[in-house]
Design an enzyme around this catalytic site. Structure first.
Site, PDB file in Angstrom:
ATOM      1  N   ARG A  92     -41.637 -21.812  43.214  1.00  0.00           N
ATOM      2  CA  ARG A  92     -40.231 -21.341  43.286  1.00  0.00           C
ATOM      3  C   ARG A  92     -39.470 -21.511  41.983  1.00  0.00           C
ATOM      4  O   ARG A  92     -38.236 -21.595  41.980  1.00  0.00           O
ATOM      5  CB  ARG A  92     -39.479 -22.015  44.423  1.00  0.00           C
ATOM      6  CG  ARG A  92     -40.136 -21.793  45.785  1.00  0.00           C
ATOM      7  CD  ARG A  92     -39.193 -22.039  46.927  1.00  0.00           C
ATOM      8  NE  ARG A  92     -39.931 -21.970  48.193  1.00  0.00           N
ATOM      9  CZ  ARG A  92     -40.476 -23.022  48.794  1.00  0.00           C
ATOM     10  NH1 ARG A  92     -40.363 -24.218  48.271  1.00  0.00           N
ATOM     11  NH2 ARG A  92     -41.120 -22.862  49.930  1.00  0.00           N
ATOM     12  N   ASN A 102     -30.921   1.542  29.386  1.00  0.00           N
ATOM     13  CA  ASN A 102     -32.040   2.380  29.801  1.00  0.00           C
ATOM     14  C   ASN A 102     -31.998   3.779  29.200  1.00  0.00           C
ATOM     15  O   ASN A 102     -32.662   4.682  29.702  1.00  0.00           O
ATOM     16  CB  ASN A 102     -32.086   2.463  31.333  1.00  0.00           C
ATOM     17  CG  ASN A 102     -32.396   1.109  31.949  1.00  0.00           C
ATOM     18  OD1 ASN A 102     -33.243   0.376  31.446  1.00  0.00           O
ATOM     19  ND2 ASN A 102     -31.687   0.769  33.009  1.00  0.00           N
ATOM     20  N   ARG A 148     -24.986  -2.604  32.274  1.00  0.00           N
ATOM     21  CA  ARG A 148     -26.318  -2.903  31.747  1.00  0.00           C
ATOM     22  C   ARG A 148     -27.237  -1.686  31.762  1.00  0.00           C
ATOM     23  O   ARG A 148     -28.155  -1.576  30.947  1.00  0.00           O
ATOM     24  CB  ARG A 148     -26.953  -4.033  32.553  1.00  0.00           C
ATOM     25  CG  ARG A 148     -28.331  -4.408  32.053  1.00  0.00           C
ATOM     26  CD  ARG A 148     -28.784  -5.741  32.587  1.00  0.00           C
ATOM     27  NE  ARG A 148     -30.156  -6.010  32.172  1.00  0.00           N
ATOM     28  CZ  ARG A 148     -30.738  -7.183  32.257  1.00  0.00           C
ATOM     29  NH1 ARG A 148     -30.075  -8.195  32.747  1.00  0.00           N
ATOM     30  NH2 ARG A 148     -31.973  -7.352  31.859  1.00  0.00           N
ATOM     31  N   LYS A 183     -35.473  -9.962  32.460  1.00  0.00           N
ATOM     32  CA  LYS A 183     -36.276  -9.135  33.356  1.00  0.00           C
ATOM     33  C   LYS A 183     -37.730  -9.575  33.282  1.00  0.00           C
ATOM     34  O   LYS A 183     -38.309  -9.656  32.208  1.00  0.00           O
ATOM     35  CB  LYS A 183     -36.176  -7.662  32.960  1.00  0.00           C
ATOM     36  CG  LYS A 183     -34.879  -7.020  33.366  1.00  0.00           C
ATOM     37  CD  LYS A 183     -34.958  -5.513  33.182  1.00  0.00           C
ATOM     38  CE  LYS A 183     -33.680  -4.832  33.627  1.00  0.00           C
ATOM     39  NZ  LYS A 183     -33.753  -3.364  33.458  1.00  0.00           N
ATOM     40  N   LYS A 199     -27.982  -6.289  22.755  1.00  0.00           N
ATOM     41  CA  LYS A 199     -28.451  -6.397  24.135  1.00  0.00           C
ATOM     42  C   LYS A 199     -27.770  -7.566  24.847  1.00  0.00           C
ATOM     43  O   LYS A 199     -27.356  -7.455  26.013  1.00  0.00           O
ATOM     44  CB  LYS A 199     -29.972  -6.559  24.186  1.00  0.00           C
ATOM     45  CG  LYS A 199     -30.485  -6.611  25.605  1.00  0.00           C
ATOM     46  CD  LYS A 199     -31.951  -6.310  25.753  1.00  0.00           C
ATOM     47  CE  LYS A 199     -32.314  -6.251  27.238  1.00  0.00           C
ATOM     48  NZ  LYS A 199     -33.741  -6.011  27.467  1.00  0.00           N
TER      49      LYS A 199
END
Lengths: 363, 363
Positions: free
Chosen positions: B119, B243, B239, B141, B225
């Site tokens: 976890r 992309n 955010r 990410k 970023k």
């Protein structure tokens, strides 16, 4: 219906407890923000509760279902991957909501799927077993087992809401009711001696599922756990007291093979080992041991480990447990009834005596 | 050495950028809190950088290694499971630290392993490709691919520190250097027109890896970023502008098969499609398109999609993309050079024309 707010800052959520509330659509509507819902359940629960839920939500949402095989044996990365595939095949996007309908295994896997599908989507727990209602409803632990250890893969991830319908306990096998009661008793032991006494007075009616009493027992359990978890969301410190009996218990579950002993049964026997060790350390009275054993027995729970275990198998299984910190075995012990501590400060001989005497008693 | 602090409240962490700093032990010591370290790397990076790192840390920590096969093809749940097994076999506990030594694939998988091992355990990124240095260093990410879609399984999880040694770029194949430069150029396009102009002036020296310039380019990229991510850690809003070119790019990568087109190459061609669409909407000058294409070309990057694609394959691949919200296709477009927006407000005919014209140009 009673409502308990679990206080975790921006991850806070409500727990609703009541009779028939699995059919209260507004509770679901409040927690669903997108247009898609994936109900994850299992083969045992689906025939009883799935259709009504799908029908209720079907008018307002795209509702898909994912029915898993039942049991801890299937709490694996393979099953988890099937949930992911189902979500993708049904084209669920990042605004989907996952509903876990079932016991702890369904909740753990659906929760881990929610934590990791497209890096996290909302989920709602509808726990249908007493164990999952009083244990996995609070705390945000999700995950699956690995062949080398239980719950070794997972995440901390909080639900949007937990909807506990006590009516679902009617369909629960009595052995599973008992297993859930082990965790209820645990809360009394670790942090609430008055709850412990209340359980002693009411256990026989609780086992008959008296509505008012069972609602109160679930409420007290969730409140106790919530209080601990709010202080320590990611299990850095005090949260570990919730694991009373679990390190011994995991050893029993793993050695016997997942599912042979129910989790709660292993926790009951494990708790009695921890209490016995606490008594040998001079922290408990003999009468505390007797009261605890009597309460577990009143809930039809074992108070001794299985006779198949050995001291070696306990030691071997406990040393890979994830609660091991830097090689020293830490256990949850009681300082007194209603007050637990986490410590590695106990003589190995006393640990060995505790286990050996219990194993002798069970032969 | 330059240091950039990524500001995410209690999940904040430093990015160190400099020459030779993979050998600065104190940077690692600051970020490691337990006694165990698992270095996750791949077969290409291991022979060049692994031994020195293991030797440097070996005196103070239990250091184990996990060497993965190289490439996006292996960014799978199966490889992820191997990391978990390796951690358990080497008896790593919850205080272990995972170090990701390699490019974006290693970072994504090691990060997801860190996010989900017991976890969640701490991790440190040591990115060795330009793409991972300017992209996956910031934003948290992590994840793996699913046969039905890229990065569909994962978590948001922040590292303890990112250690960017620009000397590792010397060993990088030139095609991968270019792919990383696509993301650098992207930052100029979406949020910093002066950075865009600076890149136009310096691209030829940057491609020769001038130390000072490359440090500056990485710093500006991470700062851009970081600025966006700090406003929107879990990608609910702004955010998404990061992309730019990625929805088109993912379609290209998926259709061609993972790894045939490098991510950065697909992003370059995808960005030009998004810019072309923005121009057709009247938001960009023709000269903006020309300058952008010239800058991508100066970094040896493609400015058109592969000739194997069709309009249908774009549409099919883009409609399962996770950036789709409730069925309406959202794209990152430019309002002007240095300012991106996320919108689903564009006529489908213009989208179709953009793709068809690009495909015609590449035949």
């Amino acid at each position: 219906m009673r409502t308990l707010e679990v206080d975790l800052g921006d991850r806070s959520y409500p727990i609703y407890i009541g009779s028939g509330i699995r059919n209260t659509k507004s509770l679901f509507d409040k927690a669903i923000h997108g247009k898609q819902v994936m109900v994850v359940t299992n083969e045992t629960v689906a025939p009883i509760y799935l259709d009504a839920l799908v029908t209720m939500l079907g008018d307002d949402y795209q509702v898909d279902t994912c029915i898993l095989p039942d049991g801890e044996l299937f709490k694996t990365l393979e099953t988890y991957q099937k949930i992911m595939t189902r979500l993708l095949e049904a084209r669920h996007n990042r605004t989907t909501t996952i509903i876990a309908l079932g016991g702890g295994v369904v909740g753990d896997m659906a929760g881990f799927a929610a934590a990791t599908y497209q890096r996290g989507v909302p989920f709602i727990q509808v726990p249908t077993t007493l164990l999952s209602q009083v244990d996995s409803s609070v705390g945000g632990k999700t995950g699956v087992n690995h062949p080398l250890g239980k719950n070794m893969v997972g995440a901390f991830y909080q639900p949007q809401a937990v909807i506990i319908d006590i009516d679902t306990l009617v369909s629960l096998p009595s052995r599973e009711l008992s297993a859930g009661m082990a965790e209820v008793i645990k809360y009394g032991l670790i942090c609430d001696s008055s709850m412990f006494a209340w359980l002693e007075s009411n256990m026989s009616e609780l086992m008959k599922l008296d509505s008012e009493l069972i609602t109160q027992a679930i409420y007290l359990s969730c409140a106790a756990k919530s209080d601990v978890v709010s202080q320590d969301e990611r299990e850095g410190g005090i949260r570990a007291i919730l694991n009373l009996g679990h390190t011994f218990g995991h050893a029993i579950e793993t050695e016997m093979g997942y599912g042979v002993w129910l989790h709660g049964e292993a926790v009951a026997a494990g708790s009695m080992l921890a209490l016995d060790l606490s008594w040998r350390m001079g922290n408990l009275q003999n009468s505390d041991l007797e009261r605890s054993a009597a309460l577990f027995k009143a809930a039809n729970l074992p108070v001794l480990p299985p006779k198949e275990m050995t001291l070696d198998s306990f030691v071997a299984r406990m040393s890979v447990d994830k609660k091991v910190l830097d090689g020293s075995l830490r256990l949850v012990l009681l300082e007194k009834l209603g007050h637990a501590i986490v410590t590695s400060d106990f003589p190995l001989e006393i640990f060995n005596e505790t286990v050996l005497d219990a194993l002798e008693a069970v032969q």
